[in-house]
Design a protein around this motif. Sequence first.
Motif, PDB file in Angstrom:
ATOM      1  N   SER A  39      40.151  37.041  42.573  1.00  0.00           N
ATOM      2  CA  SER A  39      41.293  36.391  43.211  1.00  0.00           C
ATOM      3  C   SER A  39      40.825  35.770  44.525  1.00  0.00           C
ATOM      4  CB  SER A  39      42.417  37.399  43.470  1.00  0.00           C
ATOM      5  OG  SER A  39      43.615  36.743  43.858  1.00  0.00           O
ATOM      6  N   VAL A  40      41.295  34.562  44.800  1.00  0.00           N
ATOM      7  CA  VAL A  40      40.803  33.821  45.955  1.00  0.00           C
ATOM      8  C   VAL A  40      41.926  32.988  46.553  1.00  0.00           C
ATOM      9  CG1 VAL A  40      40.055  31.873  44.503  1.00  0.00           C
ATOM     10  CG2 VAL A  40      38.952  32.246  46.719  1.00  0.00           C
ATOM     11  N   VAL A  41      41.897  32.837  47.878  1.00  0.00           N
ATOM     12  CA  VAL A  41      42.823  31.968  48.601  1.00  0.00           C
ATOM     13  C   VAL A  41      42.009  30.811  49.159  1.00  0.00           C
ATOM     14  CG1 VAL A  41      44.410  31.750  50.558  1.00  0.00           C
ATOM     15  CG2 VAL A  41      44.404  33.841  49.165  1.00  0.00           C
ATOM     16  N   LEU A  42      42.450  29.582  48.862  1.00  0.00           N
ATOM     17  CA  LEU A  42      41.726  28.371  49.246  1.00  0.00           C
ATOM     18  C   LEU A  42      42.600  27.473  50.100  1.00  0.00           C
ATOM     19  CD1 LEU A  42      40.505  27.505  45.633  1.00  0.00           C
ATOM     20  CD2 LEU A  42      39.156  28.695  47.371  1.00  0.00           C
ATOM     21  N   ASP A  43      41.962  26.712  50.982  1.00  0.00           N
ATOM     22  CA  ASP A  43      42.712  25.677  51.686  1.00  0.00           C
ATOM     23  C   ASP A  43      42.606  24.371  50.888  1.00  0.00           C
ATOM     24  OD1 ASP A  43      40.269  24.496  52.277  1.00  0.00           O
ATOM     25  OD2 ASP A  43      40.364  24.875  54.428  1.00  0.00           O
ATOM     26  N   HIS A  44      43.121  23.280  51.413  1.00  0.00           N
ATOM     27  CA  HIS A  44      43.174  22.034  50.644  1.00  0.00           C
ATOM     28  C   HIS A  44      41.806  21.392  50.460  1.00  0.00           C
ATOM     29  CE1 HIS A  44      43.194  20.443  54.752  1.00  0.00           C
ATOM     30  NE2 HIS A  44      42.807  19.287  54.241  1.00  0.00           N
ATOM     31  N   ARG A  45      40.793  21.915  51.158  1.00  0.00           N
ATOM     32  CA  ARG A  45      39.412  21.441  50.975  1.00  0.00           C
ATOM     33  C   ARG A  45      38.636  22.346  50.030  1.00  0.00           C
ATOM     34  NH1 ARG A  45      40.074  21.847  56.605  1.00  0.00           N
ATOM     35  NH2 ARG A  45      40.420  19.843  57.655  1.00  0.00           N
ATOM     36  N   TRP A  46      39.298  23.355  49.468  1.00  0.00           N
ATOM     37  CA  TRP A  46      38.667  24.375  48.640  1.00  0.00           C
ATOM     38  C   TRP A  46      37.777  25.313  49.456  1.00  0.00           C
ATOM     39  CZ3 TRP A  46      39.942  19.652  46.715  1.00  0.00           C
ATOM     40  CH2 TRP A  46      40.693  19.628  45.534  1.00  0.00           C
ATOM     41  N   ASP A  47      37.905  25.301  50.788  1.00  0.00           N
ATOM     42  CA  ASP A  47      37.249  26.327  51.590  1.00  0.00           C
ATOM     43  C   ASP A  47      37.891  27.671  51.279  1.00  0.00           C
ATOM     44  OD1 ASP A  47      35.422  24.712  52.899  1.00  0.00           O
ATOM     45  OD2 ASP A  47      36.745  24.331  54.613  1.00  0.00           O
ATOM     46  N   ARG A 171      42.261  33.350  32.272  1.00  0.00           N
ATOM     47  CA  ARG A 171      43.414  32.467  32.460  1.00  0.00           C
ATOM     48  C   ARG A 171      43.595  32.277  33.957  1.00  0.00           C
ATOM     49  NH1 ARG A 171      47.379  30.527  29.393  1.00  0.00           N
ATOM     50  NH2 ARG A 171      47.038  32.017  27.696  1.00  0.00           N
ATOM     51  N   VAL A 172      43.611  31.031  34.390  1.00  0.00           N
ATOM     52  CA  VAL A 172      43.804  30.723  35.799  1.00  0.00           C
ATOM     53  C   VAL A 172      45.292  30.817  36.115  1.00  0.00           C
ATOM     54  CG1 VAL A 172      43.436  29.045  37.634  1.00  0.00           C
ATOM     55  CG2 VAL A 172      41.801  29.190  35.725  1.00  0.00           C
ATOM     56  N   VAL A 173      45.643  31.720  37.037  1.00  0.00           N
ATOM     57  CA  VAL A 173      47.043  31.918  37.397  1.00  0.00           C
ATOM     58  C   VAL A 173      47.227  31.555  38.874  1.00  0.00           C
ATOM     59  CG1 VAL A 173      48.925  33.578  37.597  1.00  0.00           C
ATOM     60  CG2 VAL A 173      47.307  33.747  35.689  1.00  0.00           C
ATOM     61  N   ASP A 174      48.106  30.609  39.119  1.00  0.00           N
ATOM     62  CA  ASP A 174      48.449  30.210  40.490  1.00  0.00           C
ATOM     63  C   ASP A 174      49.486  31.189  41.029  1.00  0.00           C
ATOM     64  OD1 ASP A 174      49.440  29.010  42.837  1.00  0.00           O
ATOM     65  OD2 ASP A 174      49.058  26.997  42.065  1.00  0.00           O
ATOM     66  N   GLU A 175      49.092  31.968  42.039  1.00  0.00           N
ATOM     67  CA  GLU A 175      49.972  32.979  42.620  1.00  0.00           C
ATOM     68  C   GLU A 175      50.334  32.624  44.052  1.00  0.00           C
ATOM     69  OE1 GLU A 175      49.383  37.217  41.019  1.00  0.00           O
ATOM     70  OE2 GLU A 175      47.343  36.524  41.471  1.00  0.00           O
ATOM     71  N   PRO A 177      52.712  32.002  46.919  1.00  0.00           N
ATOM     72  CA  PRO A 177      54.103  32.104  47.376  1.00  0.00           C
ATOM     73  C   PRO A 177      54.422  30.990  48.368  1.00  0.00           C
ATOM     74  CG  PRO A 177      52.751  33.704  48.517  1.00  0.00           C
ATOM     75  CD  PRO A 177      51.852  33.030  47.505  1.00  0.00           C
ATOM     76  N   ARG A 178      55.697  30.826  48.651  1.00  0.00           N
ATOM     77  CA  ARG A 178      56.119  29.718  49.513  1.00  0.00           C
ATOM     78  C   ARG A 178      55.474  29.791  50.895  1.00  0.00           C
ATOM     79  NH1 ARG A 178      62.428  28.571  50.125  1.00  0.00           N
ATOM     80  NH2 ARG A 178      62.059  28.110  47.912  1.00  0.00           N
ATOM     81  N   THR A 179      55.400  30.980  51.461  1.00  0.00           N
ATOM     82  CA  THR A 179      54.829  31.116  52.800  1.00  0.00           C
ATOM     83  C   THR A 179      53.390  30.635  52.825  1.00  0.00           C
ATOM     84  OG1 THR A 179      56.251  33.002  53.293  1.00  0.00           O
ATOM     85  CG2 THR A 179      54.295  32.732  54.664  1.00  0.00           C
ATOM     86  N   LEU A 180      52.613  31.013  51.820  1.00  0.00           N
ATOM     87  CA  LEU A 180      51.218  30.589  51.760  1.00  0.00           C
ATOM     88  C   LEU A 180      51.117  29.089  51.521  1.00  0.00           C
ATOM     89  CD1 LEU A 180      48.502  32.108  51.938  1.00  0.00           C
ATOM     90  CD2 LEU A 180      48.432  32.082  49.455  1.00  0.00           C
ATOM     91  N   GLN A 181      52.002  28.570  50.689  1.00  0.00           N
ATOM     92  CA  GLN A 181      52.015  27.135  50.422  1.00  0.00           C
ATOM     93  C   GLN A 181      52.299  26.348  51.680  1.00  0.00           C
ATOM     94  OE1 GLN A 181      55.145  25.770  47.766  1.00  0.00           O
ATOM     95  NE2 GLN A 181      53.765  24.278  46.846  1.00  0.00           N
ATOM     96  N   GLU A 182      53.205  26.845  52.509  1.00  0.00           N
ATOM     97  CA  GLU A 182      53.535  26.160  53.760  1.00  0.00           C
ATOM     98  C   GLU A 182      52.366  26.148  54.731  1.00  0.00           C
ATOM     99  OE1 GLU A 182      56.987  28.269  55.034  1.00  0.00           O
ATOM    100  OE2 GLU A 182      58.357  27.141  53.721  1.00  0.00           O
ATOM    101  N   LEU A 188      44.603  31.618  43.780  1.00  0.00           N
ATOM    102  CA  LEU A 188      44.309  31.590  42.354  1.00  0.00           C
ATOM    103  C   LEU A 188      43.697  32.916  41.929  1.00  0.00           C
ATOM    104  CD1 LEU A 188      42.653  28.055  42.042  1.00  0.00           C
ATOM    105  CD2 LEU A 188      45.032  28.670  41.541  1.00  0.00           C
ATOM    106  N   THR A 189      44.132  33.417  40.782  1.00  0.00           N
ATOM    107  CA  THR A 189      43.551  34.630  40.204  1.00  0.00           C
ATOM    108  C   THR A 189      43.042  34.298  38.814  1.00  0.00           C
ATOM    109  OG1 THR A 189      44.998  36.100  41.468  1.00  0.00           O
ATOM    110  CG2 THR A 189      44.002  37.004  39.473  1.00  0.00           C
ATOM    111  N   LEU A 190      41.821  34.723  38.539  1.00  0.00           N
ATOM    112  CA  LEU A 190      41.207  34.507  37.226  1.00  0.00           C
ATOM    113  C   LEU A 190      41.407  35.777  36.407  1.00  0.00           C
ATOM    114  CD1 LEU A 190      37.847  32.830  38.349  1.00  0.00           C
ATOM    115  CD2 LEU A 190      40.097  31.770  38.002  1.00  0.00           C
ATOM    116  N   VAL A 191      42.405  35.773  35.551  1.00  0.00           N
ATOM    117  CA  VAL A 191      42.736  36.954  34.757  1.00  0.00           C
ATOM    118  C   VAL A 191      41.781  37.017  33.573  1.00  0.00           C
ATOM    119  CG1 VAL A 191      44.522  38.154  33.465  1.00  0.00           C
ATOM    120  CG2 VAL A 191      45.145  36.793  35.486  1.00  0.00           C
ATOM    121  N   LEU A 192      40.853  37.961  33.612  1.00  0.00           N
ATOM    122  CA  LEU A 192      39.874  38.092  32.551  1.00  0.00           C
ATOM    123  C   LEU A 192      40.557  38.541  31.265  1.00  0.00           C
ATOM    124  CD1 LEU A 192      37.008  39.843  34.533  1.00  0.00           C
ATOM    125  CD2 LEU A 192      37.377  37.399  34.169  1.00  0.00           C
TER     126      LEU A 192
END
Length: 220
Positions: A39-47, A171-175, A177-182, A188-192
């Motif tokens: 599971s990973v949190v990325l910014d809009h540059r994929w950092d 399966r790539v799952v976009d998790e 939430p609104r706060t993180l989106q803002e 993204l979580t890669l569900v094996l």
Amino acid sequence: MAYQAGGQRSVPRPVPERPEAQAYLRDLAGLVEAVPFPSVVLDHRWDVVLANTAFASLFRGVGPHPTAMPGENLLRFVLFHPDASTVLGDHESSWCLPMLAQFADAVERHGHDHGLQAIRREIAQDPIMEAAYRQGLPHWRRAVGERAVAQDGAVRPLLHPDPRWGATECRVVDETPRTLQEMGYTRLTLVLREVRRDRPRVRAVRRGAAHLRVVPATED
């Protein structure tokens, strides 16, 4: 606490300026680490802002690279790291082209972003990758449709270094939430997924600096 992939950092980066946002990410880090799947949190540059231990474990076998480590920038890893195809099965069509398409969309939305422009320049410096971006990508998008660009719900092959998984799928799952989106972040979580062991193994082909079959071979 969630860790940067590879265990190199134990704090989120880049850190938001607002204290409440920093507190939110600190709490989110514990949640991300508790997930058994990468599971990973990325910014809009994929950092990479946050990544859990399972994410680090997935990429533990990749070699060093000055700019394209998966725990630093996921897009750069997919596009430029020579070991990417040893982890990401069916690397070109399942990972590289979808993310290249997402990058093209991001450039349209954030055209003046210095980080995205730096990646765009790096693509331009590689003749094969530039040909894929300008010529191969539009052809591929017309052929497969926009559904292939979507992240959430996509099932993609993986070559996990843990023999308990081996050649598998996620399966790539976009998790997000609104706060993180803002904040401008995506989680993204890669569900094996368990796969039948009698199915053909996805071969890991180590590609060079840029070998993309989407680009037609040059005729002599």
